[in-house]
Design a protein around this motif. Structure first.
Motif, PDB file in Angstrom:
ATOM      1  N   THR A 213       0.829  -1.205   0.000  1.00 42.40           N
ATOM      2  CA  THR A 213       0.000   0.000   0.000  1.00 42.40           C
ATOM      3  C   THR A 213       0.861   1.252   0.000  1.00 42.40           C
ATOM      4  O   THR A 213       0.554   2.246  -0.661  1.00 42.40           O
ATOM      5  N   LEU A 214       1.957   1.173   0.765  1.00 40.68           N
ATOM      6  CA  LEU A 214       2.869   2.320   0.803  1.00 40.68           C
ATOM      7  C   LEU A 214       3.417   2.608  -0.597  1.00 40.68           C
ATOM      8  O   LEU A 214       3.481   3.757  -1.041  1.00 40.68           O
ATOM      9  N   LEU A 215       3.787   1.539  -1.299  1.00 43.12           N
ATOM     10  CA  LEU A 215       4.316   1.710  -2.654  1.00 43.12           C
ATOM     11  C   LEU A 215       3.217   2.228  -3.590  1.00 43.12           C
ATOM     12  O   LEU A 215       3.469   3.096  -4.435  1.00 43.12           O
ATOM     13  N   ALA A 216       1.999   1.717  -3.406  1.00 45.11           N
ATOM     14  CA  ALA A 216       0.884   2.200  -4.235  1.00 45.11           C
ATOM     15  C   ALA A 216       0.674   3.686  -3.986  1.00 45.11           C
ATOM     16  O   ALA A 216       0.443   4.465  -4.920  1.00 45.11           O
ATOM     17  N   PHE A 217       0.772   4.083  -2.720  1.00 45.65           N
ATOM     18  CA  PHE A 217       0.641   5.506  -2.423  1.00 45.65           C
ATOM     19  C   PHE A 217       1.737   6.301  -3.120  1.00 45.65           C
ATOM     20  O   PHE A 217       1.490   7.355  -3.709  1.00 45.65           O
ATOM     21  N   SER A 218       2.948   5.777  -3.040  1.00 43.85           N
ATOM     22  CA  SER A 218       4.070   6.492  -3.655  1.00 43.85           C
ATOM     23  C   SER A 218       3.856   6.627  -5.161  1.00 43.85           C
ATOM     24  O   SER A 218       4.194   7.657  -5.756  1.00 43.85           O
ATOM     25  N   THR A 219       3.266   5.595  -5.777  1.00 43.55           N
ATOM     26  CA  THR A 219       2.922   5.677  -7.201  1.00 43.55           C
ATOM     27  C   THR A 219       1.950   6.820  -7.454  1.00 43.55           C
ATOM     28  O   THR A 219       2.143   7.647  -8.353  1.00 43.55           O
ATOM     29  N   ALA A 220       0.890   6.844  -6.619  1.00 48.73           N
ATOM     30  CA  ALA A 220      -0.133   7.871  -6.802  1.00 48.73           C
ATOM     31  C   ALA A 220       0.473   9.259  -6.634  1.00 48.73           C
ATOM     32  O   ALA A 220       0.187  10.184  -7.393  1.00 48.73           O
ATOM     33  N   MET A 221       1.331   9.382  -5.630  1.00 53.26           N
ATOM     34  CA  MET A 221       1.914  10.696  -5.352  1.00 53.26           C
ATOM     35  C   MET A 221       2.869  11.109  -6.474  1.00 53.26           C
ATOM     36  O   MET A 221       2.869  12.271  -6.898  1.00 53.26           O
ATOM     37  N   ALA A 222       3.663  10.147  -6.958  1.00 50.11           N
ATOM     38  CA  ALA A 222       4.568  10.458  -8.069  1.00 50.11           C
ATOM     39  C   ALA A 222       3.760  10.884  -9.286  1.00 50.11           C
ATOM     40  O   ALA A 222       4.091  11.885  -9.952  1.00 50.11           O
ATOM     41  N   GLY A 223       2.667  10.161  -9.555  1.00 50.91           N
ATOM     42  CA  GLY A 223       1.818  10.524 -10.686  1.00 50.91           C
ATOM     43  C   GLY A 223       1.213  11.904 -10.498  1.00 50.91           C
ATOM     44  O   GLY A 223       1.108  12.686 -11.441  1.00 50.91           O
ATOM     45  N   LEU A 224       0.832  12.208  -9.274  1.00 49.79           N
ATOM     46  CA  LEU A 224       0.197  13.500  -9.006  1.00 49.79           C
ATOM     47  C   LEU A 224       1.163  14.651  -9.281  1.00 49.79           C
ATOM     48  O   LEU A 224       0.792  15.646  -9.903  1.00 49.79           O
ATOM     49  N   VAL A 225       2.404  14.516  -8.840  1.00 47.59           N
ATOM     50  CA  VAL A 225       3.305  15.663  -8.998  1.00 47.59           C
ATOM     51  C   VAL A 225       3.752  15.835 -10.444  1.00 47.59           C
ATOM     52  O   VAL A 225       4.026  16.950 -10.868  1.00 47.59           O
ATOM     53  N   VAL A 226       3.802  14.753 -11.224  1.00 51.10           N
ATOM     54  CA  VAL A 226       4.264  14.916 -12.605  1.00 51.10           C
ATOM     55  C   VAL A 226       3.104  15.086 -13.585  1.00 51.10           C
ATOM     56  O   VAL A 226       3.336  15.298 -14.766  1.00 51.10           O
ATOM     57  N   ALA A 227       1.851  15.005 -13.094  1.00 50.38           N
ATOM     58  CA  ALA A 227       0.698  15.073 -14.006  1.00 50.38           C
ATOM     59  C   ALA A 227       0.695  16.379 -14.777  1.00 50.38           C
ATOM     60  O   ALA A 227       1.009  17.435 -14.243  1.00 50.38           O
ATOM     61  N   ASP A 228       0.317  16.266 -16.056  1.00 55.51           N
ATOM     62  CA  ASP A 228       0.304  17.482 -16.872  1.00 55.51           C
ATOM     63  C   ASP A 228      -1.050  17.756 -17.506  1.00 55.51           C
ATOM     64  O   ASP A 228      -1.217  18.742 -18.199  1.00 55.51           O
TER      65      ASP A 228
END
Lengths: 779, 144
Positions: free
Chosen positions: A108-123
């Motif tokens: 779950t922690l890794l899934a969160f990190s995925t979501a957060m990484a996607g959020l900051v790079v989203a364009d």
């Protein structure tokens, strides 16, 4: 870039499957994708590379997934992934060997990190929205990780409801924004104004405030401290709560010119900065002190970003970096203290200076950075904020100076109180020399040491940090190019103000440390949110009980009545003109037979008789189709009738032989609805047959179907070609509906009465907060 | 129970089974050019299977695997063309000459129809057995 997110996701899914077998090694697996992300981000930060990666999902609907790596997003990705790696190391030390659910936690922690990484790079707006919601969901799972703990579940639910409501506001805000700034990439948004832009500004700010725990939406954050400390250190200090800050930063260029943006943003930020710091001063749980402090610091960032001046934006980015480093370190230390002493209460803790020297040094460095003391990264960041406030004009200048000075004094005060309380000597001399501590856990200490060194190193290599922060700020506001973080600003106004803040704050903190020893007050508003959620659940049960009453005739009546009402628009196109008797006499005879049988069906008293009459009607209708020349309908109707007969064979045996007698209101309402339905059907039939007699126009799809059935669909039966080729997607949808219906039937019929329902509403008292009296709804 | 009381039912259902099977197969293949098709075949098969259960001639069909198989067939046929870049549900036709039958033309639409048939059979069985066809056949079910 997209491959990186996919890699994260794949690793997370794999961990979810096998993680529990790996035990604490699952954190090594979780850390691997984060390390790759961190390396990519670091490389992009240093080389100032700009990457845009897109994947078009639906052509023509403008549903494109786009991610970009520029100076701003790569810095954020570096923070998210870099701290993520440290958190993985920390978590491996935090959980004792053999803890249940470690694999699930790591996944779950890794899934969160995925979501957060996607959020900051989203364009694109939709990319950002999807990842935004994913962070809410993964955060919910992480806060509620201890799923047997009622408090954790309530806290997780509260966090989910508040942040997901913010997600809805974000969705509405994006819809409004894209209405005035259509199709633009987030990085290419242009300034907009007008009614929709104002609505978008309010909604997006509210969304940011829910995520970044701004007053009055902050109530979920203290509760979220029920999560294991690695989660608090990662989500609720360094990353997820920054999502709102990122959103404000990204939307600022577009919405900064709307009249509400700056006042509302500053209002959120100012109240949060002050109220958060006051909250931190009143807490006795070290973790809650940190949580309230986070509310306060995020308020400063939101306020600075919504001011919109280039200098304020620059300062905000600097604070984002400094805060991520020192707050994560402080949370890690608090977690270590918790694990090694068994308490987080600063009234019980004392004298840890000697027994936990490493934690003490880290705390001093991180706290001093938070308080804005040189030579640490927090100092130039806070200097930049004060400078930015001094550079404003009029009312904005007064407000910003007031909240920065006031908030910072309180920040220094609660930091002092925390450090003195935990590491200083005991106030109560009868207690021992210092709190007893368990053996050191190097895995927990190491990441916090790394962060403390980064805080020191950031100040030492300030030129390098300035370059990165400036590069990131320029992405948001091109005028930020001229600003720098200064190691020694000279005796400027800002410096003198900073010195004043630290001195006054230290005095206040020391004075309050001795006084504020009572129990902490409950979070204002948190119980209200829980009560509201509980009330909604109660309301839902009441509504469900009324609507799903379980009476089959009632359901039938509702459905038929609704269908009858739905036919009412046809009344306007009612026209008896084209109506005629029959094409051939056979139809007339059959119609009379059907009508007579229908009347008979209402008169028979026995169920078998009714079944027979209904069968007769069915076969007579089949005859009507024959007379009309529709062989496909004939076959289908015949088969349906056959199935119905088999159904009666099977079902009749389980029912009474005669219908139960009914009367009064029930009978009259049945008659009324039946009459209504009959009338509506007649009206609808006549209205829809009004078009008969006209041959389809030359370009009608009817002609094309006839022509292309053989060539395209490979069959001469147009009906079947339509079903399996032309409109095969519809058929696919329909058969899926059939599957769902079948599953529903199986679920209903396989629940034997003696088994009883699996779910009993009253059998869940552990979901109810013990002191809450709201959910006592035993019926 | 009906079955034990009534050999007529058993005999009738047995005769009906053969007829229904032949007609279902015919309807399934005829569907493309004449009345019939997967839906009709599914209804017929489903009805006859339930009748056999009622008469105690066979164990009830388990609807879940049938439904799942039908759904998977339909979905695979629907999505497979996307693998090589065509639109979903694109038809693929074969024409060949078989002994006895002569020239036979068929396409993936037939496979898709097979999925539909399986789903309809599953639905009819689930629906009618929900009424308790199994109990009707008696506690021992099959009693030949």
């Amino acid at each position: 870039m997209i491959w990186l997110l996919l890699f994260h996701l794949a690793a997370s899914a794999a961990l979810m499957a096998v993680g529990d077998r790996l035990g604490r090694w699952s954190f090594a697996v979780a850390g691997a994708p984060m390390s790759v992300s961190a390396a990519v981000a670091l490389e992009a930060t240093i080389t100032r590379r700009r990457v845009v990666d897109t994947y078009q999902w639906v052509e023509g609907l403008d549903l494109t997934m786009a991610v970009r790596l520029d100076a701003f997003t790569s810095l954020l990705l570096l923070l998210v992934s870099g701290i993520g790696v440290l958190i993985c190391v920390y978590a491996a030390g935090y959980f004792a060997a053999g803890t249940v659910g470690v694999g699930r936690f790591a996944a779950t922690l890794l899934a969160f990190s995925t979501a957060m990484a996607g959020l900051v790079v989203a364009d694109t707006a939709w990319t950002l929205f999807v990842f935004w919601e994913l962070t809410s969901i993964t955060s919910f799972l992480l806060v509620g990780h201890k799923r047997t703990d009622a408090g954790a579940r309530i806290a997780a639910r509260r966090a989910l409801v508040i942040t997901a409501s913010g997600g809805l506001a974000l969705l509405a805000g994006f819809v409004a924004l894209l209405d005035v700034a259509p199709g633009a990439r987030l990085s290419e948004l242009e300034s907009v104004s007008g009614g929709w832009a104002t609505a978008a500004a309010v909604l997006i700010l509210v969304a940011a405030a829910t995520k970044s725990a701004q007053v009055p939406f902050h109530v979920w954050l203290p509760g979220a401290m029920a999560a294991p400390t690695p989660v608090s250190a990662y989500l609720h200090s360094a990353t997820m709560v920054k999502a709102g800050v990122v959103l404000v930063a990204v939307a600022s260029p577009a919405l900064g010119e709307t009249g509400v943006w700056t006042p509302l943003g500053v209002a959120f930020g100012a109240t949060s900065m002050i109220w958060g710091a006051v909250g931190a001063l009143r807490q006795v749980d070290a973790k809650l002190i940190m949580a309230w402090g986070t509310v306060s610091q995020l308020g400063l960032m939101i306020a600075l970003l919504s001011i919109g001046s280039a200098k304020a934006t620059f300062a905000a980015v600097a604070i984002v970096v400094a805060h991520a480093l020192f707050k994560a370190a402080l949370f890690m230390v608090v977690g270590e203290i918790d694990v090694r002493t068994g308490t987080r209460d600063i009234n019980e803790l004392h004298g840890l200076r000697r027994s936990m020297p490493v934690a003490f040094v880290v705390t001093v460095i991180a706290s001093a950075s938070m308080a804005g003391v040189p030579p640490l990264l927090g100092f130039p960041a806070k200097e930049a904020a004060v400078e930015a406030a001094l550079g404003l004009q009029g009312g904005e200048r007064a407000v910003m100076l007031a909240i920065i000075i006031g908030g910072s004094i309180l920040t220094v005060a609660y930091t002092t109180r925390f450090v003195l309380g935990v590491f200083g000597p005991s106030t109560d001399h009868s207690a021992g020399h210092s709190t007893a501590v368990a053996p050191a856990r190097p895995m927990m200490a190491a990441p916090s040491v790394v962060l403390a060194l980064a805080t020191l190193g950031g100040f030492a290599a300030l030129g390098w940090v300035t370059g990165i922060v400036r590069g990131a700020s320029v992405v948001l506001d091109s005028k930020a190019e001229v600003y720098s973080l200064l190691r020694w600003p000279g005796l400027t106004d800002a410096f003198l103000i900073s010195v004043g803040i630290v001195l006054v704050g230290a005095v206040v903190g020391t004075a309050l440390a001795a006084r504020l020893t009572g129990p902490a007050p409950r979070t204002l508003g948190a119980d209200g949110v829980d009560t509201a959620i509980d009330q909604v659940v109660v309301l839902a049960r009441i509504v469900a009980a009324r609507v799903q009453h379980g009476s089959l005739p009632g359901y039938v009546l509702t459905i038929v009545g609704t269908a009858a009402l739905a036919a009412s628009p046809f009344l306007w196109s009612f026209d008896l003109g084209p109506v005629y008797g029959w094409d051939n006499l056979g139809q007339g005879v059959l119609a009379v037979f059907v009508a007579a049988a229908a009347i008979a069906a209402t008169r028979v008293r026995t169920r078998l008789g009714a079944a027979l009459v209904l069968g007769a009607i069915g076969f007579a209708v089949t005859g009507l189709f024959v007379a009309h020349g529709a062989p496909d309908l004939v076959l289908t109707q015949l088969l349906v009738e056959t199935v119905v007969v088999v159904g009666f064979v099977v079902g009749l045996g389980r029912l009474t032989t005669t219908f139960p007698r009914i009367g009064g209101l029930w009978l009259s309402s049945r008659l009324a609805v039946s009459a209504l339905a009959a009338g509506a059907t007649a009206v609808a039939l006549v209205a829809s047959s009004g078009r008969l007699g006209m041959s389809p126009p030359a370009n009608s799809v009817t002609h094309r179907l006839t022509e292309e059935a053989v060539d395209e669909g490979g069959g001469k039966n147009i009906v079947n070609v339509v079903l399996t080729d032309v409109r095969a997607l519809d058929t696919l949808g329909e058969v899926i509906v059939l599957v769902v219906v079948a599953v529903g039937i199986l679920a209903l019929t396989r629940t034997r009465p003696d088994e009883g329902p699996e779910f009993e509403p009253d059998a869940e008292p552990d979901l109810v907060q013990p002191e809450s009296d709201v959910l006592v709804v035993s019926t | 129970m009906i079955a034990r009381r009534s050999p007529i039912v058993q005999l009738g259902v047995r005769a009906a089974t053969t007829l229904a099977l032949v007609f279902a197969v015919f309807a399934f293949f005829a569907g493309h050019n004449r009345p019939g098709g997967g839906f009709a075949a599914g209804l017929l098969l489903g009805a006859v299977l339930v009748l056999r259960t009622v008469a105690g001639l066979s164990q009830p069909l388990r609807p879940v695997p049938t439904l799942a198989a039908g759904g998977i067939i339909a979905a695979v046929v629907a999505l497979l063309p996307m693998v090589w870049g065509d639109v979903a549900l694109d038809q693929f036709e074969v024409e060949t000459t078989l002994p006895l039958l002569g020239k036979v033309k068929s396409g993936t639409a037939l496979l898709f129809d097979l999925g539909v048939t399986a789903i309809v059979v599953g639905l009819v069985v689930a629906l009618l057995e929900g009424f308790g066809a199994e109990q009707l056949a008696g506690p021992q079910g099959r009693d030949e």
